[in-house]
Design a protein around this motif. Structure first.
Motif, short mmCIF file in Angstrom:
data_model
loop_
_atom_site.label_atom_id
_atom_site.label_comp_id
_atom_site.label_asym_id
_atom_site.label_seq_id
_atom_site.Cartn_x
_atom_site.Cartn_y
_atom_site.Cartn_z
N UNK A 131 8.44 10.23 -13.36
CA UNK A 131 8.09 11.64 -13.34
C UNK A 131 7.22 12.06 -12.18
N UNK A 132 6.78 11.12 -11.35
CA UNK A 132 5.92 11.45 -10.20
C UNK A 132 6.75 11.42 -8.92
N UNK A 133 6.60 12.40 -8.03
CA UNK A 133 7.41 12.42 -6.81
C UNK A 133 7.09 11.24 -5.90
N UNK A 134 8.13 10.68 -5.30
CA UNK A 134 7.97 9.64 -4.29
C UNK A 134 8.63 10.12 -3.01
N UNK A 135 8.29 9.45 -1.91
CA UNK A 135 8.87 9.86 -0.64
C UNK A 135 10.36 9.56 -0.60
N UNK A 136 10.76 8.42 -1.17
CA UNK A 136 12.18 8.12 -1.19
C UNK A 136 12.46 6.65 -1.43
N UNK A 137 13.69 6.27 -1.15
CA UNK A 137 14.16 4.89 -1.24
C UNK A 137 14.44 4.36 0.16
N UNK A 147 10.86 1.47 -3.31
CA UNK A 147 10.40 2.84 -3.48
C UNK A 147 9.25 3.10 -2.51
N UNK A 148 9.37 4.15 -1.71
CA UNK A 148 8.35 4.51 -0.73
C UNK A 148 7.44 5.57 -1.34
N UNK A 149 6.14 5.20 -1.49
CA UNK A 149 5.21 6.15 -2.10
C UNK A 149 3.79 5.78 -1.67
N UNK A 150 3.37 6.23 -0.44
CA UNK A 150 2.00 5.96 -0.01
C UNK A 150 0.99 6.47 -1.03
N UNK A 151 -0.05 5.67 -1.28
CA UNK A 151 -1.10 6.08 -2.20
C UNK A 151 -0.75 5.92 -3.67
N UNK A 152 0.30 5.17 -3.98
CA UNK A 152 0.71 5.00 -5.38
C UNK A 152 -0.32 4.16 -6.14
N UNK A 212 0.82 -1.21 0.00
CA UNK A 212 0.00 0.00 0.00
C UNK A 212 0.85 1.26 0.00
N UNK A 213 2.06 1.19 0.56
CA UNK A 213 2.90 2.38 0.70
C UNK A 213 4.22 2.28 -0.04
N UNK A 214 4.43 1.20 -0.78
CA UNK A 214 5.73 0.99 -1.42
C UNK A 214 5.60 0.05 -2.61
N UNK A 215 6.64 0.05 -3.44
CA UNK A 215 6.82 -0.99 -4.44
C UNK A 215 8.28 -1.43 -4.41
#
Length: 271
Positions: free
Chosen positions: A231-237, A251-256, A158-161
């Protein structure tokens, strides 16, 4: 500095010194150890001095309480967290003995896997304080995995890939994401206040060929950067050192809205 021996690390699939927002990990003064199972194996040998239940941030995915286990190793007092203790003061444990079941703590980010937290104090220091432990070193060589910032999504949360790249070139040995020639990057880039490199170095460090910060010994200060995925901002690695063959950039990206099989390109933008 307290060194965790290779024989202890071999019981775990991954470790990290810097991948945490909490003061206990400042300057690599604690290590998180990721087991292959969900057992809280002791990373040290000695006598259990005390166990204590501690309050944790309220998180919907986490338990309401965490636990601190203090173990006298003879030279230091070891602080172990994230295990529901099945041991009591006065018990003696060996490396690899079960301390209890691991807990998913409110101290974890939702993208962080279950792990055992280990830090060390001098015998005359207050062992209950979260900050002020001794720096931790590891008695293993680590080798960097080069990465061009691309890969296919292998795993989705849910918050990462997790991507299928970079791949571990020699499973069984310890490796991490390259920060430069001969150097591995550790920590949360750039979503935690600072990161680290193993071995220590001085000067710029990079992700996929783009500068993300500056190392001073083992400590890294992140530049003012934003990471992007397609091209979309992520929280980080979320970074770590691993010996299992199931490696890949996290890759940390809640709501991706990424899905398994998507092609991803990670880039660095200076703010």
């Amino acid at each position: 500095m307290v060194t965790v021996p290779a024989s202890t690390l071999s019981r775990y699939r991954r470790f990290s010194l810097y991948n945490s927002p909490y003061a206990a990990h400042d300057h690599g003064c604690a290590i998180d150890l990721y087991p292959a199972d969900n057992r809280g194996h002791s990373p040290v040998a000695g006598e259990v001095l005390d166990t204590r239940t501690v309050r944790v941030p309220d998180r919907p995915y986490a338990v309401a309480e965490d636990h601190l286990i203090l173990i006298d190793t003879g030279d230091h007092v070891a602080r172990v967290l994230h295990v529901d203790p099945a041991v009591s003061p006065g018990d003696h444990v060996a490396v690899g003995d079960s301390l209890g079941e691991m807990v998913r703590s409110g101290f974890f980010g939702p993208w962080v896997d279950n792990h055992v937290h280990l830090g060390f104090r001098d015998p005359d220091a207050n062992p209950y304080r979260a900050a002020g432990s001794l720096p931790v070193d590891v008695d293993v060589d680590v080798h960097p995995l080069d990465w061009d910032g691309t890969g296919y999504v292998r795993e989705v949360g849910a918050t990462y890939v997790v991507l299928d790249e970079p791949r571990h070139s020699d499973p069984g040995t310890w490796a991490g994401l390259a920060a430069g020639p001969g150097v591995v990057l550790d920590g949360g880039c750039p979503h935690y206040d600072g990161g680290g490199v193993l071995p220590g170095t001085d000067g710029p460090v990079s992700v996929a060929g783009s500068r993300v910060g500056v190392a001073d010994g083992r400590d890294v200060t992140w530049d003012d950067v934003t990471l992007h995925a397609n091209g979309r901002p992520i929280r980080g690695l979320s970074l770590f050192i691993a010996r299992d063959d199931d490696f890949g950039a996290k890759l940390v990206r809640p709501g991706h809205d990424f899905a398994v099989g998507d092609r991803i390109t990670v880039s660095v933008e200076r703010d």
